[in-house]
Design an enzyme around this catalytic site. Structure first.
Site, PDB file in Angstrom:
ATOM      1  N   ASP A  79       0.871  -1.164   0.000  1.00 11.89           N
ATOM      2  CA  ASP A  79       0.000   0.000   0.000  1.00 11.89           C
ATOM      3  C   ASP A  79       0.919   1.229   0.000  1.00 11.89           C
ATOM      4  O   ASP A  79       2.141   1.106   0.170  1.00 11.89           O
ATOM      5  CB  ASP A  79      -0.893  -0.034   1.242  1.00 11.89           C
ATOM      6  CG  ASP A  79      -1.769   1.188   1.353  1.00 11.89           C
ATOM      7  OD1 ASP A  79      -2.421   1.545   0.360  1.00 11.89           O
ATOM      8  OD2 ASP A  79      -1.796   1.800   2.439  1.00 11.89           O
TER       9      ASP A  79
ATOM     10  N   ASP B  34      -0.159   5.190   1.024  1.00 17.46           N
ATOM     11  CA  ASP B  34      -0.401   6.109   2.144  1.00 17.46           C
ATOM     12  C   ASP B  34      -0.373   5.361   3.470  1.00 17.46           C
ATOM     13  O   ASP B  34      -1.082   4.370   3.652  1.00 17.46           O
ATOM     14  CB  ASP B  34      -1.769   6.781   1.995  1.00 17.46           C
ATOM     15  CG  ASP B  34      -1.785   7.870   0.939  1.00 17.46           C
ATOM     16  OD1 ASP B  34      -1.096   8.877   1.135  1.00 17.46           O
ATOM     17  OD2 ASP B  34      -2.480   7.695  -0.076  1.00 17.46           O
TER      18      ASP B  34
END
Length: 220
Positions: free
Chosen positions: A8, A10
């Site tokens: 991922d 953020d």
């Protein structure tokens, strides 16, 4: 044999959620005089694609209005995110993957413009050239499709991969795709991540338990 690392973006490669919160707070205050708390951000925005975020924030508004707000919010975020720092140990992990021929892909609910901006700000654009943008797929996280697409890009099966997440929707997506999932406790509490099914919860990529698992998988 460890063959795939799926990241991922953020809150996972960089601690950027604070800037997303500030961007939303600024716009809501400017446009509606509305205050917005960190708790509300965690409940309604963290880890969610913009379509779901805007449905949570503005249930009475149209899809066109949702998209317009999302575009303004992401533009404000990019203005704020001129300098980003990797989570400690992230560069070490990328080095290891490159040295051992392990495929890497970013799997994010962020829009393409944000993903490109953030990877460039981190200096990771060339190292993480494969990017799956969930909003460009029929389903975003928490659906497993983004992670299944990431595995397809790497031509890898779930059992030879490790996914890295920080949010509950992202963790749910990675686990549903059948991937061993490491959760970074940057935006959620360790207990919440464990309750959501994380296989391992860490503060950063220097955690010895992570490296023990990597070595175990790589030598299998």
């Amino acid at each position: 044999m460890l063959a795939a690392l799926l990241f991922d973006l953020d809150g996972t490669l960089t601690n950027s959620d604070t800037l997303h919160l500030v961007a939303i707070q600024q716009l809501l205050l400017e446009e509606d005089g509305r205050s917005f708390t960190e708790h509300e951000f965690e409940q309604h925005c963290a880890g969610r694609a913009n379509a779901q975020m805007c449905m949570n924030l503005f249930p009475q508004r149209s899809i066109t209005e949702h998209q317009a707000f999302a575009d303004r919010k992401e533009a404000r975020f990019r203005q704020l995110a001129t300098q980003l720092e990797p989570i400690p140990g992230a560069t070490r992990l990328l080095d290891y993957a490159e040295q051992h021929g392990i495929g890497m892909v970013v799997v994010t609910n962020a829009p393409r413009a944000n993903a490109d901006h953030m990877l460039a700000a981190l200096g990771f654009s060339e190292r993480l050239a494969r990017v799956v943008v969930a909003e460009e797929l029929p389903h975003a996280k928490p659906h497993p499709l983004p992670y299944l697409t990431g595995l397809e890009k790497l031509k890898a099966e779930a059992h030879v991969g490790i996914a890295f997440e920080d949010s509950i929707p992202g963790l749910t997506a990675a686990k549903a795709a059948g991937i061993f999932t490491v959760a970074l406790a940057t935006t959620q509490s360790p207990s919440a991540l464990q309750a959501a099914g994380a296989d391992l919860v860490i503060d950063d990529y220097n955690d010895p338990r992570l490296w023990a698992h990597i070595e175990q998988m790589h030598s299998a």
